[in-house]
Scaffold this motif. Structure first.
Motif, mmCIF file in Angstrom:
data_model
loop_
_atom_site.group_PDB
_atom_site.id
_atom_site.type_symbol
_atom_site.label_atom_id
_atom_site.label_comp_id
_atom_site.label_asym_id
_atom_site.label_seq_id
_atom_site.Cartn_x
_atom_site.Cartn_y
_atom_site.Cartn_z
ATOM 1 N N HIS A 59 2.428 -0.382 0.441
ATOM 2 C CA HIS A 59 2.022 0.205 1.718
ATOM 3 C C HIS A 59 0.849 1.140 1.455
ATOM 4 C CE1 HIS A 59 3.747 4.157 0.870
ATOM 5 N NE2 HIS A 59 4.943 3.636 0.689
ATOM 6 N N PRO A 60 0.049 1.446 2.469
ATOM 7 C CA PRO A 60 -1.098 2.335 2.252
ATOM 8 C C PRO A 60 -0.641 3.702 1.762
ATOM 9 C CG PRO A 60 -1.271 1.226 4.370
ATOM 10 C CD PRO A 60 0.106 0.942 3.848
ATOM 11 N N LYS B 8 -0.146 7.592 1.610
ATOM 12 C CA LYS B 8 -0.053 8.570 2.691
ATOM 13 C C LYS B 8 -1.165 9.608 2.605
ATOM 14 C CE LYS B 8 4.933 8.019 3.297
ATOM 15 N NZ LYS B 8 6.264 8.686 3.305
ATOM 16 N N ARG C 93 -6.436 6.791 0.699
ATOM 17 C CA ARG C 93 -6.743 5.708 1.651
ATOM 18 C C ARG C 93 -8.248 5.492 1.746
ATOM 19 N NH1 ARG C 93 -3.119 8.553 4.885
ATOM 20 N NH2 ARG C 93 -4.753 9.095 6.384
ATOM 21 N N LYS D 280 -7.170 -3.336 -1.502
ATOM 22 C CA LYS D 280 -5.948 -3.240 -0.715
ATOM 23 C C LYS D 280 -4.941 -2.327 -1.412
ATOM 24 C CE LYS D 280 -6.271 -7.845 1.372
ATOM 25 N NZ LYS D 280 -5.575 -9.158 1.540
ATOM 26 N N GLN E 188 1.621 -1.848 -4.835
ATOM 27 C CA GLN E 188 2.955 -1.261 -4.942
ATOM 28 C C GLN E 188 2.936 0.096 -5.636
ATOM 29 O OE1 GLN E 188 6.366 -4.373 -5.229
ATOM 30 N NE2 GLN E 188 4.788 -5.056 -6.679
ATOM 31 N N ASN F 109 3.257 2.815 -3.157
ATOM 32 C CA ASN F 109 4.544 2.997 -2.483
ATOM 33 C C ASN F 109 5.133 4.347 -2.879
ATOM 34 O OD1 ASN F 109 7.548 2.857 -2.082
ATOM 35 N ND2 ASN F 109 7.070 0.797 -1.383
ATOM 36 N N CYS G 271 12.441 0.535 0.350
ATOM 37 C CA CYS G 271 11.850 0.089 -0.914
ATOM 38 C C CYS G 271 12.621 -1.064 -1.530
ATOM 39 C CB CYS G 271 11.793 1.255 -1.899
ATOM 40 S SG CYS G 271 13.418 1.808 -2.456
#
Length: 348
Positions: A116-117, A119, A124, A133, A136, A139, A194
């Motif tokens: 996921h991006p 936080k 980002r 992209k 993991q 994560n 997760c």
């Protein structure tokens, strides 16, 4: 299934105010326990089982230390804190996980937490600028999963499928958590975000588990589990940034506590705090669940509990940001805020 809607209402623990008018009420429950199991403070239904989500990462990490895997791989306190973390996916966090995996002969592809991006905004932006992209490694649970893979290697178990509830890694995690929380096995469970199992526990049991880590000798005796629990607790306290990240509640509240607490949030309004004894304060474990899952309300309620039991100073700006966050409109006008309420009302 009637209990889904007919369960007794928990008390209001936080309210959102606008101009003195209550706009939103957040109900919940909490328990504060000593290592012997005595409840010293509580509100709401503390016998209801909840999914504590990421609040139990320390207990999922206990077998990593107990097994000798942490020492065999020379994991320092910073990496142990990262194994207990819900991190921001910053370069500092994801980079540490990547290096850890490389040192045990594995890589990002071996993780099973999903991508996921990050936080953290800077991370980002860096990915976007590089045309890359998220992986993991970003994560928030990648540190915990690096710990799972390290334990699998130590146990001689397959690294593939390590998130299955019947995998030796997850059996070890369930045993450690059930013993700490005084729960029978097999425990109820559900798949976490997760993909690892998350074990259902009574709120009272979650507080007991935290209390046993606060006072490991009283909670676990003088053996390996006590030493391992203390080591993970102290790693979190020593490295609050690894546990969450800049500006995050767990990090800032631990910084404000200055050694008096290890604090870990979980999704859907769950929280624990581990309060070692010191300066006349008893060792305690705190477990909290906000019924509607609101993170802001959980942070407010936990801040109020930390103040009540002497872990933080209510005047500390890092505490005030959670204890009484202000709401401002688009012109910057102060229009209200969130406040602890009911049994946690600081004015009562």
């Amino acid at each position: 299934m009637t209990d889904l809607v007919d369960a007794p209402a928990d008390p209001v623990l936080a309210v959102a105010l606008r101009g003195g008018v209550v706009e939103r009420r957040h109900r919940g429950a909490y328990a504060v326990c000593a290592a012997g199991g005595e409840i010293v403070d509580s509100a709401g239904d503390v016998e209801r089982r909840i999914l504590p989500r990421s609040a139990i990462k320390l207990f999922q990490t206990l077998p990593l230390v107990e097994s000798g895997a942490a020492d065999a791989c020379r994991l320092d306190a910073r990496r142990l804190a990262l194994a207990c973390a819900s991190h921001e996916g910053s370069a500092a966090h994801s980079g540490q996980v990547a290096q850890w995996l490389a040192e045990i002969g594995l890589g990002e592809r071996d993780l099973m937490c999903g991508a996921h991006p990050p936080k953290e905004k800077a991370a980002r932006d860096a990915l976007r600028a590089a045309g890359e992209k998220p992986s993991q490694l970003h994560n928030n649970c990648s540190g915990k999963h690096a710990g799972f893979l390290t334990l699998a290697r130590r146990l001689g178990a397959p690294t593939a499928g390590y998130v299955a509830v019947d995998h030796p890694v997850q059996k070890a995690a369930q045993e450690a958590f059930s013993q700490a929380a005084d729960e029978e096995t097999p425990m109820g469970w559900a798949v976490d975000g997760c993909s690892a199992p998350n074990f259902a526990v009574r709120l009272r049991g979650l507080a007991l588990a935290a209390a046993r880590v606060a006072d490991p000798q009283a909670g676990f005796g003088c053996g390996l589990r006590a030493a391992s629990a203390a080591r993970l607790r102290d790693a979190m306290i020593a490295h609050p940034f690894e546990v969450a990240g800049a500006g995050r509640a767990c990090t800032e509240l631990m910084e404000a506590a200055a050694g008096r607490a290890a604090i870990k949030t979980g999704a859907e309004g769950s929280f624990i705090a581990i309060l070692p004894a010191g300066d006349g304060r008893p060792a305690l474990g705190v477990a909290l669940k906000i019924d509607d899952g609101a993170t802001e309300a959980a942070e407010c309620a936990m801040a109020a509990l930390l103040v009540r039991f002497g872990a933080v100073d209510p005047a500390d700006p890092r505490v005030r940001r959670r204890l009484a966050p202000a709401y401002r409109n688009l012109r910057g006008v102060d229009v209200g805020g969130l406040r602890a309420a009911g049994p946690l009302d600081t004015k009562s």
